[in-house]
Design a protein around this motif. Structure first.
Motif, PDB file in Angstrom:
ATOM      1  N   PRO A 243      -8.283  -4.734   1.683  1.00  0.00           N
ATOM      2  CA  PRO A 243      -7.504  -4.913   0.557  1.00  0.00           C
ATOM      3  C   PRO A 243      -8.176  -4.471  -0.787  1.00  0.00           C
ATOM      4  O   PRO A 243      -9.574  -4.379  -0.718  1.00  0.00           O
ATOM      5  N   LYS A 244      -7.331  -4.025  -1.753  1.00  0.00           N
ATOM      6  CA  LYS A 244      -7.964  -2.999  -2.774  1.00  0.00           C
ATOM      7  C   LYS A 244      -7.933  -3.875  -4.243  1.00  0.00           C
ATOM      8  O   LYS A 244      -8.385  -3.468  -5.305  1.00  0.00           O
ATOM      9  N   ASN A 245      -6.837  -4.888  -4.173  1.00  0.00           N
ATOM     10  CA  ASN A 245      -6.797  -5.515  -5.526  1.00  0.00           C
ATOM     11  C   ASN A 245      -6.368  -7.027  -5.015  1.00  0.00           C
ATOM     12  O   ASN A 245      -6.255  -7.408  -3.753  1.00  0.00           O
ATOM     13  N   ALA A 246      -5.954  -7.818  -6.184  1.00  0.00           N
ATOM     14  CA  ALA A 246      -5.706  -9.236  -5.774  1.00  0.00           C
ATOM     15  C   ALA A 246      -4.515  -9.600  -4.967  1.00  0.00           C
ATOM     16  O   ALA A 246      -4.333 -10.289  -4.129  1.00  0.00           O
ATOM     17  N   ARG A 247      -3.260  -8.678  -5.167  1.00  0.00           N
ATOM     18  CA  ARG A 247      -2.183  -8.912  -4.359  1.00  0.00           C
ATOM     19  C   ARG A 247      -2.272  -8.595  -2.917  1.00  0.00           C
ATOM     20  O   ARG A 247      -1.989  -9.459  -1.943  1.00  0.00           O
ATOM     21  N   GLU A 248      -3.314  -7.565  -2.625  1.00  0.00           N
ATOM     22  CA  GLU A 248      -3.331  -7.278  -1.082  1.00  0.00           C
ATOM     23  C   GLU A 248      -4.322  -8.249  -0.645  1.00  0.00           C
ATOM     24  O   GLU A 248      -4.202  -8.502   0.551  1.00  0.00           O
ATOM     25  N   THR A 249      -5.132  -8.872  -1.362  1.00  0.00           N
ATOM     26  CA  THR A 249      -6.074  -9.738  -0.851  1.00  0.00           C
ATOM     27  C   THR A 249      -5.464 -11.158  -0.552  1.00  0.00           C
ATOM     28  O   THR A 249      -5.620 -11.789   0.618  1.00  0.00           O
TER      29      THR A 249
ATOM     30  N   ARG B 179       0.916  -1.112  -0.018  1.00  0.00           N
ATOM     31  CA  ARG B 179       0.218   0.062  -0.044  1.00  0.00           C
ATOM     32  C   ARG B 179       0.736   1.277  -0.036  1.00  0.00           C
ATOM     33  O   ARG B 179       1.259   1.750   1.046  1.00  0.00           O
TER      34      ARG B 179
END
Length: 1645
Positions: free
Chosen positions: A219-225, A193
């Motif tokens: 989370p905002k995207n796949a990596r963060e999720t 982030r």
């Protein structure tokens, strides 16, 4: 202890194990590892965000390089300089040889990690760049962190002799690991982030790792999720690990018989069941509470006598008692050895306040020393009043005269004024001590007149009160009523301060300082100032049991305690500063005033001590709150008080932000949630009560949601406020710690709550497994299970003798005397004994419980116990089982006991009987110790007439039974079940309980639902269901009054009159209320909305029976289906049901609050106002479930104050009851399940360590470990000795009789014994486990035991070398074979059995084998594991012909009892040389189970088969379970039988009292006169008495009795001398009509 080696000679650089350098080096290593592990992830995240990974410069990297050099040096020193210690042959040896040092290091787990971590990867970065990436391999050194902390702990102990306990070591490891996990998690999030700051990353990591999960940072995207999922899994594991470790710190509950609460509960239950006076119950409760309070439940006696070796025990006892003994003038100048033994002979005793020490009814039999407390000596006036005449304190003593004089009546009484610790010297212990020191005894006897004079002068002094010396004129006793109330007042003021100061500081902006606040605050300050003065000069204290009252010492004690510092700090009037600076905007006057009074919170440090003091004071005043309720209350108080502090600080931060905010940029959580509508001004109008309430509730709501890890996320810290984010992060850490602490404390509470039931269930499970393993008959198993059910109802599953051992000796003695005094008044000999002797007898009395149908003793058994039957009825039966008398609350075995004769009749319990028993061996010991043997002899001779009359009356009663009457009475009395009565274990009754369970569950669901969700007319279908339930409950009441039999105290009550009375006294009223037809009345009256459910709310009383119904269904499933619901499974089911019900009830209340809300409640905010009832219920239950389980999605909004208050209640209730409670219960279950496996593992590890240290041979090690494996896996850690010892004597005898009676009865050894005599042998049998290849008997070697084979394979080899397998139930041992040889001689014939084939046996009969029985001889075949049945078996016999043999086929089960497949009888034709048969084996129903083909040849014995001795070698081929009887016991029993045929009570008495041969010289000089008196009393002619008998005969009663030598003490093991040995003599022919065999010297009571 290991012996240290000689001084070590060191060559070159060596760092020895005791070098202090090791400690400093370990500390430096920990810092180096932590710096590397923290800085690398942070730098990696920082350089990733800036896209700059190439830098290799900066001060941080310089530190990295410095630590690299440190670790290189460390590796070099470990290879070349670190000496180490090893232990060999019991000696410690320091290794300094460099080759051995390197070998030790290279083989250690340190070396591979060091080799990877020390490599210079950084060099590559100068060529490739990305320097920080090459530091990542260094992180592998983190694996050294736990080992380094452990090594530091060891080195601190060795080098500085400073101990770091395991708990502190674990806390340090958890703290360091927590830092690493938080740093690594936040660094990863910070790298992903790019827009979030570092403190937000830490905040996100904490909310995720602690499972709070507000949801404000997501989370905002796949990596963060993906990263969040990974950290979430790590967080759950991390939290669980922290909880598990902290729980282990607090889980100190002793789940054993030594648990103090378990003891108290069992003792009180026992006393209540025996209707003891409330005063006795109160005193015993106070005793256990004193032990719990003063000694934390630790048994000092157990520590001294079991945990310490003898030499340390003596040293500790001398340290404790030296001051008391040395200050006593009678013992102060005695020989050192005498003093030492005297000190170590004292016995510790505790007395609660106002407890009688010397009572009017029980003469003192020893001397008391006062270690702690105060004792008053009392004298009784003519009016019966007790007046104190002397007060004794620490190191005083009393009752010293009773050591030399036997007090029949106490000259004075003694009572404890305060809780007192006394040390007691028993008279008999003192006698034995004087016998060892004759000179000291002579001097003590010379001092006796002086001692009495001194005693007189001491005891005639009047009681004085107040201070007895020192400089203090006035002092306050620490146990004074005033100081107890005073501490309660201090606690109240402290809580007031704790609650008001933070609240006023945070919430009461723009408020003035009012008079009421000044009065309340300064009244508290005045009280705290008085408290400071009282503690400084007047509050006395105990110093090593001595009350200190001097002012100087009181002040010094208070100063050194450390409390004075914060007490003075809390009294400093810092608020005076508010006169100069009354306003600090945004804080107005009252807030500033409160801020400057924050130093008053120093008093919070004393709250735990104050709470403990108040608890103790309430207990002393008789106010008893359940301990576990107090502990749960403390847990909730910790949550609430912590939440209050945090809420105040959280709102104060919001107020600060609101004050400093600019228009349009409100960066605080309170404004975002509508708690501020405009900028905060100073001064301004203060908020009204409504706004104040909303703000406090919202703050407390967030605080509790965070502390309980619910974390709805509707109220969160503002993302743009750094201070709010940091504070929320701090609270997350505190919340996790608090929540972990709550779970740990609840786990300890749950374990404590469940100790008694856990012990009982564990015992019951083991007994059940034992019954199944031994394949006991169903009737016997039912008796055993009934006994334990009865035991749980009466005594919480603990045997009576075990409970009596829980009592202190003096309380136990007093209670038993009160119970049995009415019976002793009418008992031979004892009724004329002194109270002092009775008190000694009581110490030896045991308790026995008999169920209906149990046999107390059999006709012909040795009377080894005097039975005092004080509850219940017993039938007395003759040899044919005919009842001739019923005894109700009396003495059994009276004349037989005192005359040392066998029982003439049998006794069987009619109902549940409670008895106290005195064994003959204990009685004789008491006679000997009290020097009353001669007195007992005289009593027997003087009362011979009375004894004979009693015996003759019984014999006459038996002889006078008419045959017709006998036939009528001999019919077995069966309890007739009235027609229509349903027994408890029938299928219909079990089905009825299942229906009750379902309908009760339906009520628990539907009534709250109707109250909350019903808003229109009741559906007709629901009404009909309700009416049917009401009718069913009415039928249940009728059935319980008229149809349902019950089991009460182990007895089946099938008479409606009996079970109706029990039901009316128990649950009838509650059931009647529940069965009221309110649904019918309400429906007919038109009440069909919410009020319909409210009217039915009384029916929820039925829920109290839910647990009983559930247990009944579980028992039914276990007994009638293949399902097995264990105790653990049942508890898990109960937990799950409780959680579902709580969630349902909370959901209904939550919906009701939303429905009744006048504001915009959650129903409107959730847009559920137009939804159906089912949809709203689903949403309510969804909210309840995620709140109770602390998941806290927060998807259902909460707005009103009432909703938030209820949410807080559910959060705390869910966290305490459901989440933490369920975790604690499951932890307790797992702990109990794993406890045995842990003990097994520890046993093996300790044994391995011990055997390797002592150099035990490898073969012995293998055999011992194999035994442990067998015990753990095959036996399931079931100890048969423990199982049998816990059973009552009747059931224990019945179990052993099941295995041994037939084997003994068939043996020629007991051909002349009656059934009662064989029963006496059975009682002496003890379990024995033979290991593989153990010789049970060997030809031409002494065999001191005989065995009965119960389970296992034993091979028998006779003197000719022939081998055969012994069947179960075979008697093994030379003593058995010698009796057969003496009766029939050596065998001369052989029955040769050839097994040809076996067929037709069903596949379920695995591993069959055959038993052939010829007369009293049985042999068996090998186990048939395939279709090959061919085998030859020889039976050697002395019989000249064989007419028939018996064939039995059984199924072999390894480690268990074998199932009988079937049996048959084979008739032989003696005219044929060979007999061939096809034997049909029939089962118990007469059906064919299989066919065996046999060939039988009866022939003469061949030369090589001839025996030259009766002895045989018996070898155990595997682990074999047997019952054992020693030859010594058998011979002693025969001797007893010979003496029981004698008319000489004296002969028998001398045998029992000395165990030595009786000679003429042993007879008392007055013996002839006593004999003549006896003869005259019996009207016997003396003229036929031969006065010239040899010295080997005694003439008594006109008969001559040979005196045969008896076994001496050294020939009989001590255990044998103490056990009951029962055998029955040959009987004269009795009345042929009665069929009774008898001798004239027998009695039954």
């Amino acid at each position: 202890m290991f012996e240290e080696s000689a001084e070590v000679k060191v060559k070159g650089l060596r760092i020895l194990p005791k070098s202090p350098l090791l400690v400093y080096w370990d500390i430096a290593a920990i810092f180096g590892i932590m710096f590397e592990a923290v800085s690398v992830p942070i730098q990696l995240a920082t350089y990733t965000r800036s896209s700059n990974l190439a830098s290799a410069h900066g001060w941080v990297f310089s530190i990295h390089y410095a630590f690299d050099i440190l670790f290189i040096i460390d590796m070099y020193l470990r290879m070349n300089a670190y000496a180490y210690t090893t232990f060999e042959n019991g000696k410690s040896q320091t290794i300094v040889d460099i080759d051995l040092i390197r070998k030790n290091y290279f083989s250690s787990p340190w070396y591979p990690i060091d080799r990877i971590a020390v490599a210079p990867y950084d060099v590559l970065s100068f060529a490739l760049g990305h320097h920080i990436l090459f530091r990542i391999p260094k992180l592998i050194r983190v694996l050294h962190l736990p080992r380094t902390v452990s090594r530091l702990r060891t080195n601190l102990s060795i080098c500085f002799e400073r101990s770091m306990n395991e708990k502190l070591s674990s806390i340090i490891k958890m703290f360091l690991c927590s830092i690493l996990i938080i740093v690594w998690s936040s660094a990863g999030w910070n790298a992903l982030r790019l827009k979030d700051s570092g403190h937000k990353s830490v905040y996100w990591a904490l909310t995720t790792l602690t499972t709070v999960g507000y949801g404000d940072l997501t989370p905002k995207n796949a990596r963060e999720t993906i990263y969040a999922i990974f950290i979430g899994a790590v967080g759950a594991t991390f939290t669980a690990g922290i909880i598990a470790n902290v729980t282990s710190f607090f889980h100190d509950t002793d789940v054993s018989e030594d648990n103090i609460d378990h003891k108290m509960n069992c003792v009180i239950k026992f006393m209540e069941n025996h209707s003891r006076p409330l005063e006795q119950v109160k005193r015993i409760r106070e005793y256990f509470e004193y032990i719990e309070r003063e000694q934390r439940g630790i048994s000092e006696d157990k520590i001294l006598h079991k945990a310490l070796p003898d030499h340390l025990k003596s040293e500790v006892l001398m340290h404790i008692t030296h001051a008391m003994v040395s200050k006593c003038p009678h013992f102060s100048n005695r020989e050192l050895g005498f003093q030492r033994q005297l000190m170590t002979s004292l016995e510790q005793r505790f007395f609660s306040s106002r407890s009688m020490i010397i009572t009017p009814s029980l003469p003192s039999d020893g001397m008391y020393f006062i270690k702690k407390g105060t004792v008053d000596l009392l004298s009784e006036t003519k009016m019966g009043e007790s007046i104190p005449f002397r007060r004794l304190g620490v190191d005083d003593y009393f009752s010293e005269d009773s050591l030399t004089d036997h007090w029949d009546c106490n000259p004075y009484l003694a009572v404890s004024v305060t809780d007192s610790e006394l040390w007691y010297l028993n008279r008999f212990v003192f006698y034995r001590l004087v016998e060892n020191f004759l000179d000291e005894g002579a001097q003590l006897s010379k001092l006796e007149p002086i001692k009495k004079a001194n005693t007189h002068s001491r005891h005639d002094t009047t009681v004085t009160h107040g201070n007895s010396g020192g400089n203090s004129v006035f002092f306050i006793h620490p146990d004074n009523y005033f100081i107890q109330c005073w501490f309660g007042l201090i606690l109240t003021i402290t809580i007031y301060t704790m609650m008001t100061i933070p609240f006023r500081y945070a919430f009461m902006e723009n408020h003035e300082i009012t008079t009421i606040w000044l009065l309340l605050d300064y009244f508290g300050d005045f009280i705290l100032f008085l408290d400071l003065l009282i503690r400084s000069f007047f509050l006395a204290y105990y110093d090593d049991s001595h009350l200190v009252t001097e002012k100087e010492r009181i002040w010094r004690h208070y100063y050194e305690s450390g409390k004075m510092k914060w007490h003075i700090a809390s009294l400093i009037p810092i608020e005076v500063s508010a006169l100069y600076q009354p306003i600090l905007c945004p804080m107005w006057k009252l807030q500033v005033w409160s801020l400057f009074r924050m130093n008053k919170l120093f008093r919070l440090l004393e709250i735990p001590a104050l709470v403990t003091s108040v608890e103790s004071s309430l207990a002393k005043l008789g106010v008893r709150v359940p301990k576990n309720a107090i502990r749960v209350g403390k847990v909730i108080a910790v949550i609430v008080f912590s939440a209050h502090f945090i809420a105040c600080l959280f709102f104060a931060i919001a107020s600060y932000n609101q004050y400093h905010t600019t228009e349009g940029s409100h960066t605080n959580w309170a404004y975002m949630n509508g708690l501020f509508s405009k900028p905060l001004l100073c001064p301004d109008q203060h908020p009204d009560t409504r706004d104040l309430t909303r703000r406090y509730i919202a703050s407390l709501y967030w605080s509790i949601a965070t502390l309980t890890t619910v974390g709805y996320g509707d109220i969160t810290a503002h993302q743009d406020s750094v201070i709010e984010i940091l504070f929320a992060s701090f609270v997350l850490i505190i919340g996790t710690a608090t929540y972990t602490l709550v779970i740990a404390l609840l786990d300890d509470i749950v374990s404590q709550l469940d100790v008694t039931s856990s012990l009982y269930k564990t015992k019951a499970d083991k007994v059940h497994a034992y019954c199944e393993m031994e394949a006991l008959p169903d009737t016997l198993k039912s008796k055993i299970h009934a006994y334990y059910d009865n035991l749980w109802q009466r005594q919480l599953g603990v045997s009576g003798n075990k409970i009596l051992s829980f009592f202190p000796d003096y309380y136990r003695k007093e209670m038993i005397i009160d119970i049995i005094r009415p019976y002793l008044r009418n008992t031979l000999f004892l009724k004329d004994c002194s109270a002092n002797f009775i008190a000694h007898i009581v110490n030896c009395i045991s308790y026995e419980l008999y169920l209906p149908g149990d046999t107390l003793f059999h006709e012909g058994e040795r009377c080894n116990s005097l039975i005092l039957l004080y509850k219940g009825k017993v039938h007395l039966l003759n040899s044919k089982g005919v009842k001739f008398k019923t005894v109700d609350n009396g003495v059994l075995g009276e004349t037989s006991f005192f005359c040392f004769e066998p029982h003439l009749c049998s006794a069987k319990a009619v109902d549940t009987c409670q008895t106290f028993c005195l064994s003959a061996s204990d009685f004789v010991s008491c006679l000997r110790e009290n020097k009353m043997t001669e007195q007992f002899k005289e009593y027997l001779f003087k009362n011979t007439t009375q004894i004979l009359i009693l015996k003759e009356s019984v014999l006459k009663m038996i002889r006078n039974l008419k045959s017709s009457k006998m036939k009528k009475m001999a019919v077995e009395e069966k309890s007739k079940i009235p027609k229509g009565v349903i027994l408890p274990d029938t299928l219909s009754r079990c089905s009825w309980d299942a229906m009750l369970l379902l309908q009760t569950a339906f009520l628990a669901f539907i009534i709250p639902y109707q109250i909350s969700f019903m808003s229109h007319d009741t559906a007709l279908s629901l009404f009909l269901i309700d009416v049917n339930i009401d009718l069913f409950f009415l039928l249940d009441i009728y059935a319980k009054l008229n149809k349902f039999a019950v089991i009460k105290d182990g007895s089946l009550l099938s008479s409606p009159k009996d079970f109706r009375a029990i039901y009316l006294k128990s649950s009838f009223k509650g059931d009647l209320i529940c069965a009221a037809p309110v649904s019918f009345v309400a429906f007919c009256s038109g009440v069909q909305d919410t009020r319909y459910g409210l009217l039915r709310i009384t029916q929820l009383i039925r829920i109290r029976h839910f647990g009983k119904y559930l247990n009944s269904c579980a028992i039914t499933l276990n007994s009638r289906t293949s399902l097995s619901i264990s105790t653990e499974k049942l508890r898990i089911i109960q937990i799950f049901i409780i959680m579902l019900f709580l969630c349902h009830w909370f959901a209904c209340i939550f919906h009701l609050i939303g429905k009744m809300s006048k504001e915009q409640g959650w129903i409107i905010a959730d847009e559920s106002n137009n939804s159906s009832s089912g949809e709203r219920y689903l949403r309510s239950f969804y909210w309840s479930l995620y709140t109770v389980t602390t998941i806290g999605y927060g998807s259902i909004p909460i707005h009103t104050n009432l909703e938030r208050i209820f949410a807080m209640v559910v959060m705390i209730g869910g966290a305490v009851v459901c989440d933490a409670g369920i975790t604690a219960i499951l932890t307790s279950i797992i702990h109990n399940r794993d406890q045995q496996s842990g003990e097994n593992s520890r046993r093996i590890q300790c044994t391995n360590k011990y055997m390797s240290t002592c150099g035990v041979s490898e073969d012995t090690q293998i055999r011992l470990l194999d035994y442990y494996r067998y015990d753990d896996t095959e036996l399931g850690n079931i100890n048969e000795n423990e199982i049998l010892a816990d059973l009552p004597s009747a059931l224990r005898e019945e179990v052993i009789r099941h295995f041994c009676y037939d084997a003994l009865r068939r043996s020629e050894l007991v051909n002349d014994f009656s059934d009662g005599a064989v029963g006496s042998l059975v009682k002496m049998m003890e379990p024995y486990l033979a290991i593989p290849n153990e010789n049970l008997s060997v030809i031409n070697e002494d065999c001191d035991n005989m065995f009965v084979l119960k389970r296992g394979q034993v091979k028998c080899i006779d003197s000719s070398g022939y081998e055969n397998f012994l069947p179960l139930g075979t008697l093994i041992g030379h003593i058995a074979t010698s009796s057969t040889h003496a009766l029939v001689g050596f065998p001369s014939k052989v029955l040769e059995i050839n097994v040809l084939n076996g067929q037709g046996f069903r596949t379920k009969y695995i591993n069959p084998y055959i038993i052939f029985t010829l007369g009293s001889t049985s042999v068996r075949s090998s186990v048939k594991k395939n279709n090959n049945w061919r085998e030859q078996i020889l039976i050697k016999t002395a019989s000249k012909e064989v007419k028939k043999i018996f064939v039995t086929v059984r199924s072999w089960k390894n480690g268990q009892q074998h199932d009988t497949i079937g049996s048959s009888e084979v008739q032989m034709n003696m005219d044929s040389t060979e007999n061939s048969f096809k034997v049909v084996i029939r089962d118990t129903t007469g059906k064919s189970a299989g066919i065996i083909s046999l060939s039988l040849i009866f022939r003469n014995m061949r030369r090589h088969e001839v025996l030259d001795t009766h002895e045989r070698t018996a070898v155990a081929l595997e682990y074999c379970h047997l019952y054992c009887l020693s030859r010594c016991k058998f011979e002693e029993l025969k001797r007893y039988f010979e003496l029981s045929n004698s008319d000489s009570n004296l002969n028998r008495l001398l045998y029992h009292s000395t165990g030595q041969p009786l000679h003429k010289a042993d007879v008392n000089a007055n013996f002839n006169d006593l004999c003549e008196e006896k003869h005259r009393a019996c009207n016997i002619d003396h003229s036929k008495t031969d006065n010239n008998q040899s010295s080997n005969f005694i003439a008594e009663g006109g008969n001559h009795f040979p005196i045969t030598p008896m076994l001496k003490d050294d020939e009989i093991p001590r255990r044998s001398r103490l056990h009951s040995l029962k055998i029955v003599p040959k009987y004269d022919d009795g009345d042929p009509e009665a069929g009774v065999r008898m001798t004239r010297n027998y009695s039954y009571y």
